[in-house]
Design an enzyme around this catalytic site. Structure first.
Site, PDB file in Angstrom:
ATOM      1  N   HIS A   1       0.856  -1.196   0.000  1.00  0.00           N
ATOM      2  CA  HIS A   1       0.000   0.000   0.000  1.00  0.00           C
ATOM      3  C   HIS A   1       0.893   1.247   0.000  1.00  0.00           C
ATOM      4  O   HIS A   1       1.308   1.698  -1.061  1.00  0.00           O
ATOM      5  CB  HIS A   1      -0.932  -0.073   1.209  1.00  0.00           C
TER       6      HIS A   1
ATOM      7  N   HIS B   1      -1.969  -1.021 -11.469  1.00  0.00           N
ATOM      8  CA  HIS B   1      -2.891  -0.600 -10.412  1.00  0.00           C
ATOM      9  C   HIS B   1      -4.138  -1.463 -10.492  1.00  0.00           C
ATOM     10  O   HIS B   1      -4.573  -1.833 -11.576  1.00  0.00           O
ATOM     11  CB  HIS B   1      -3.263   0.884 -10.601  1.00  0.00           C
TER      12      HIS B   1
ATOM     13  N   ASP C   1       3.054   6.150  -7.361  1.00  0.00           N
ATOM     14  CA  ASP C   1       4.323   5.930  -6.661  1.00  0.00           C
ATOM     15  C   ASP C   1       5.538   5.962  -7.567  1.00  0.00           C
ATOM     16  O   ASP C   1       6.668   5.967  -7.076  1.00  0.00           O
ATOM     17  CB  ASP C   1       4.280   4.578  -5.936  1.00  0.00           C
TER      18      ASP C   1
HETATM   19  N1  ACO Z   1       5.364  -5.514 -13.262  1.00  0.00           N
HETATM   20  C1  ACO Z   1       5.265  -6.585 -14.077  1.00  0.00           C
HETATM   21  N2  ACO Z   1       4.126  -7.267 -14.282  1.00  0.00           N
HETATM   22  C2  ACO Z   1       3.031  -6.843 -13.631  1.00  0.00           C
HETATM   23  C3  ACO Z   1       3.065  -5.724 -12.766  1.00  0.00           C
HETATM   24  C4  ACO Z   1       4.270  -5.045 -12.592  1.00  0.00           C
HETATM   25  N3  ACO Z   1       4.348  -3.963 -11.802  1.00  0.00           N
HETATM   26  N4  ACO Z   1       1.833  -5.525 -12.240  1.00  0.00           N
HETATM   27  C5  ACO Z   1       1.061  -6.477 -12.756  1.00  0.00           C
HETATM   28  N5  ACO Z   1       1.771  -7.287 -13.592  1.00  0.00           N
HETATM   29  C6  ACO Z   1       1.265  -8.384 -14.406  1.00  0.00           C
HETATM   30  C7  ACO Z   1       1.004  -9.614 -13.546  1.00  0.00           C
HETATM   31  O1  ACO Z   1       2.127 -10.471 -13.508  1.00  0.00           O
HETATM   32  C8  ACO Z   1      -0.167 -10.234 -14.277  1.00  0.00           C
HETATM   33  O2  ACO Z   1       0.323 -10.860 -15.429  1.00  0.00           O
HETATM   34  P1  ACO Z   1      -0.307 -12.258 -15.955  1.00  0.00           P
HETATM   35  O3  ACO Z   1      -1.732 -11.910 -16.326  1.00  0.00           O
HETATM   36  O4  ACO Z   1       0.545 -12.668 -17.084  1.00  0.00           O
HETATM   37  O5  ACO Z   1      -0.239 -13.189 -14.761  1.00  0.00           O
HETATM   38  C9  ACO Z   1      -0.979  -9.030 -14.745  1.00  0.00           C
HETATM   39  O6  ACO Z   1      -0.024  -7.985 -14.890  1.00  0.00           O
HETATM   40  C10 ACO Z   1      -2.088  -8.616 -13.769  1.00  0.00           C
HETATM   41  O7  ACO Z   1      -1.494  -8.376 -12.494  1.00  0.00           O
HETATM   42  P2  ACO Z   1      -2.241  -8.557 -11.078  1.00  0.00           P
HETATM   43  O8  ACO Z   1      -1.213  -8.838 -10.031  1.00  0.00           O
HETATM   44  O9  ACO Z   1      -3.371  -9.524 -11.231  1.00  0.00           O
HETATM   45  O10 ACO Z   1      -2.855  -7.113 -10.861  1.00  0.00           O
HETATM   46  P3  ACO Z   1      -3.448  -6.563  -9.493  1.00  0.00           P
HETATM   47  O11 ACO Z   1      -4.530  -5.623  -9.872  1.00  0.00           O
HETATM   48  O12 ACO Z   1      -3.796  -7.650  -8.556  1.00  0.00           O
HETATM   49  O13 ACO Z   1      -2.213  -5.803  -8.857  1.00  0.00           O
HETATM   50  C11 ACO Z   1      -0.696  -4.089  -8.225  1.00  0.00           C
HETATM   51  C12 ACO Z   1      -2.077  -4.415  -8.824  1.00  0.00           C
HETATM   52  C13 ACO Z   1      -0.532  -4.767  -6.835  1.00  0.00           C
HETATM   53  C14 ACO Z   1      -0.578  -2.581  -8.033  1.00  0.00           C
HETATM   54  C15 ACO Z   1       0.403  -4.624  -9.212  1.00  0.00           C
HETATM   55  O14 ACO Z   1       0.253  -4.009 -10.469  1.00  0.00           O
HETATM   56  C16 ACO Z   1       1.809  -4.411  -8.642  1.00  0.00           C
HETATM   57  O15 ACO Z   1       2.301  -5.268  -7.892  1.00  0.00           O
HETATM   58  N6  ACO Z   1       2.471  -3.272  -9.024  1.00  0.00           N
HETATM   59  C17 ACO Z   1       3.772  -2.970  -8.470  1.00  0.00           C
HETATM   60  C18 ACO Z   1       3.644  -2.432  -7.041  1.00  0.00           C
HETATM   61  C19 ACO Z   1       3.105  -1.017  -7.017  1.00  0.00           C
HETATM   62  O16 ACO Z   1       3.531  -0.145  -7.766  1.00  0.00           O
HETATM   63  N7  ACO Z   1       2.175  -0.762  -6.062  1.00  0.00           N
HETATM   64  C20 ACO Z   1       1.605   0.601  -5.864  1.00  0.00           C
HETATM   65  C21 ACO Z   1       0.178   0.655  -6.267  1.00  0.00           C
HETATM   66  S1  ACO Z   1      -0.454   2.271  -6.101  1.00  0.00           S
HETATM   67  C22 ACO Z   1      -0.808   2.460  -4.467  1.00  0.00           C
HETATM   68  O17 ACO Z   1      -1.112   1.558  -3.749  1.00  0.00           O
HETATM   69  C23 ACO Z   1      -0.755   3.806  -3.841  1.00  0.00           C
END
Ligand code: ACO
Length: 446
Positions: free
Chosen positions: A272, A311, A367
Site C-alpha cells: 500500500h 494498479h 508511486d
Molecule cells: N510488473 C510486471 N508485471 C506486472 C506488474 C508489474 N508492476 N503488475 C502487474 N503485472 C502483471 C502480472 O504479472 C499479471 O500478469 P499475468 O496476467 O501474465 O499473470 C498481470 O499484470 C495482472 O497483475 P495482477 O497482479 O493480477 O494485478 P493486481 O490488480 O492484482 O495488482 C498491483 C495491482 C498490486 C498494483 C500490481 O500491479 C503491482 O504489484 N504493481 C507494483 C507495485 C506497485 O507499484 N504498487 C503501488 C500501487 S499504487 C498504491 O497503492 C498507492
C-alpha cells in the site's frame, strides 16, 4: 440516487431447486442480502457471495471520491484532480473532502485558523516519542503516537456527537505533521521544533522537520508548493486498504484516533504506502538508463515486478502519476536533478512501447515518481509512507464520518466459509497422536 427502472433486474434460476428469483439491480449492483432468500431447503441459511479481498464487492455508498480506472479519472467531490492540483491547495482540498464543498473565503480562513490552532501537541507526546528506540521506523512512531492521542482526548469517544467529530477532525489534520516531524527528528537525534503558526500548513511542517539554528525557517516556495500538491494528490482514494481499515475499525464506534491509527497501520504495508520506497530501491539497483532494457526483460519474465507500474483500479494511466511527473521538474529546479529520474524516464519509455505492459494495461502509478521527488527534497525513504499518511488523513476522516452517518452501515463483520474440522470429541492428552506441523499454524519447533 437510486436508478432502478423497469427491467433493471437480475433473474436467477437456482438449479438445485428449479426456483427462479428476480433481484433488483441498483447502481449496477445487486444487494448481497437479496441472495439470502435463495435457499436449497427450508433450513438452509441462504445463498452468500464469496469475495476474498473485496475485488468485486461494494461495501458502502460514498459521495467522496470518484474513480474511473478505465479512463484514468479521479475526482474529489466531483472536482477533477487535475484542476484541484493546479488551482487549489491541500488545506482547501481537505475542507472539500471532509465537508463536501469548496469553502468561500471566510470559511477557508476559519478552517485554516482552526487547523493551525491544533498543531501543538501535549508535552507528554514528546516524552512518549522519546521513548521509542533511536532507530525506530517513523511510520511505527506515527502509528503508535496517533493511537496514543485517544488517551489525551477522551472526549473523542463521543463519536455520535457532531461537534466532537469536528473537533477531532481539526485536531488530527493539525497534529499529524507535528507528530510526523517529531518522528523524523527523533530518528535523527535532533531536538523537536515547535510549530510556527505564522507559516502555511506545509511551510510549518518543513520548519518542524528541517529548522536548525536559524531564528526563523524560510521554506522554499517551490518545495512548499510541491509538497502541498503531493499531500493534495494523496487526499483520498475511495475504498483502498487503509480507508477500508478506518471504516471497519471505526464501525465498532471506537474513537477516531484509534480508527486512524488502524488506517496508518494498513498504509505501513509494502503493498500500500510502501511502493514509492520500493520504486527508488529498484531504480537504484538498475543504476543507469543504459541498463534499463536488460531489467525490463526480467520484469517480463515475472522474476521481479516493475515497481510503480500497474494498479488494481487504473487500467489506463493513473492521473496522479502524470501530475507528479511534471512536479518533479519544478522540484529539481531547486534541489538539482535526482539522477534516478533519467532511469525512470527510460523505464517508462521502454515499458510503454512494450506489448507485455500494453496488453496488461500497466502504466506508471502515483508511486512511480513520488519517491524520486521526496528523495530530492531530502527525505529518507522511511519517511515516504509518513508523508502519504499526512495527506490521506483528510480522506480517512471523511470516510469515517460518512460511515458513521450512513444509516445502512453497522459494525463491519464479514461472513466466512468454514472449511475446518467437523465436530470431534476432546481427547485426554495421553491419547492424542503427535500433531503434524501445518503451514497455516504457528510452529513450536523453531
Ligand atoms: N510488473 C510486471 N508485471 C506486472 C506488474 C508489474 N508492476 N503488475 C502487474 N503485472 C502483471 C502480472 O504479472 C499479471 O500478469 P499475468 O496476467 O501474465 O499473470 C498481470 O499484470 C495482472 O497483475 P495482477 O497482479 O493480477 O494485478 P493486481 O490488480 O492484482 O495488482 C498491483 C495491482 C498490486 C498494483 C500490481 O500491479 C503491482 O504489484 N504493481 C507494483 C507495485 C506497485 O507499484 N504498487 C503501488 C500501487 S499504487 C498504491 O497503492 C498507492
Amino acid at each position: 440516487m437510486a436508478t432502478t427502472q423497469m427491467g433493471d433486474t437480475l433473474t436467477i434460476t437456482d438449479n438445485r431447486t428449479g426456483r427462479t428469483y428476480e433481484l433488483p439491480i441498483e447502481n449496477g449492483t445487486i444487494a448481497a442480502k437479496a441472495l439470502l432468500q435463495i435457499k436449497a431447503s427450508e433450513d438452509d441459511v441462504g445463498l452468500r457471495s464469496y469475495d476474498p479481498a473485496f475485488t468485486n464487492t461494494a461495501a458502502c455508498k460514498s459521495r467522496i471520491t470518484y474513480i474511473d480506472g478505465e479512463r484514468g479519472i479521479l475526482r474529489y467531490r466531483g472536482y477533477p484532480i487535475e484542476q484541484l492540483a493546479e488551482q487549489s491547495n491541500y488545506l482547501e482540498c481537505a475542507y472539500l473532502i471532509v465537508k463536501g464543498e469548496l469553502p468561500d473565503t471566510e470559511s477557508l480562513a476559519r478552517w485554516e485558523r482552526n487547523i493551525t490552532m491544533h498543531t501543538m501537541v501535549h508535552e507528554n507526546i514528546k516524552t512518549f516519542i522519546s521513548g521509542f528506540r533511536y532507530d525506530a521506523h517513523p511510520m511505527g512512531i506515527l502509528l503508535g503516537t496517533v493511537g496514543a492521542l485517544s488517551t489525551f482526548y477522551t472526549d473523542a469517544s463521543n463519536v455520535q456527537d457532531l461537534d466532537s467529530r469536528r473537533l477531532q477532525t481539526r485536531r488530527l489534520i493539525g497534529k499529524l505533521p507535528t507528530i510526523a516531524a517529531y518522528a523524523y527528528r527523533h530518528t535523527r537525534g535532533y531536538p523537536y521544533v515547535y510549530p510556527d503558526n505564522e507559516l502555511s500548513y506545509v511551510g510549518n511542517f518543513l520548519s518542524m522537520l528541517f529548522r536548525m539554528r536559524e531564528r526563523r525557517y524560510e521554506p522554499n516556495p517551490v518545495i512548499e508548493r510541491a509538497l502541498d500538491t503531493l499531500f493534495l494528490l494523496h487526499g483520498d482514494h475511495e475504498q483502498n486498504c487503509s480507508a477500508n481499515a478506518v471504516r471497519a475499525v471505526g464501525s465498532s464506534l471506537v474513537d477516531p484516533y484509534s480508527a486512524v491509527a488502524a488506517g496508518i497501520a494498513a498504509l505501513y504495508g509494502p503493498l500500500h504506502g510502501g511502493a514509492n520506497e520500493a520504486v527508488v530501491r529498484m531504480l537504484q539497483s538498475i543504476g543507469s538508463p543504459d541498463k534499463v532494457a536488460r531489467s525490463v526483460a526480467r520484469f517480463k519474465k515475472g522474476e521481479e515486478r516493475l515497481m510503480g507500474f500497474g494498479h488494481r483500479v487504473y487500467k489506463n494511466f493513473d492521473p496522479r502519476g502524470k501530475i507528479i511527473k511534471k512536479l518533479a521538474y519544478d522540484v529539481f529546479e531547486v534541489t538539482g536533478k535526482n539522477p534516478l529520474i533519467d532511469v525512470a524516464l527510460e523505464l517508462e519509455r521502454i515499458a510503454l512501447q512494450d506489448d507485455y505492459f500494453l496488453a496488461r494495461k500497466l502504466y506508471p502509478n502515483v508511486d512511480f515518481y513520488s519517491g524520486i521527488i521526496y528523495q530530492a527534497m531530502g527525505f529518507p525513504m522511511a519517511m515516504f509512507p509518513v508523508l502519504f499518511a499526512i495527506g490521506r488523513t483528510a480522506g480517512w476522516l471523511a470516510q469515517w464520518a460518512e460511515m458513521l452517518r450512513d444509516p445502512e452501515q453497522r459494525i463491519a463483520r464479514p461472513r466466512q466459509i468454514y472449511v475446518g474440522e467437523g465436530e470431534r470429541p476432546y481427547l485426554p492428552i495421553a491419547e492424542r497422536p503427535a500433531p503434524v506441523d501445518r503451514e497455516d499454524m504457528v510452529s513450536d519447533h523453531i
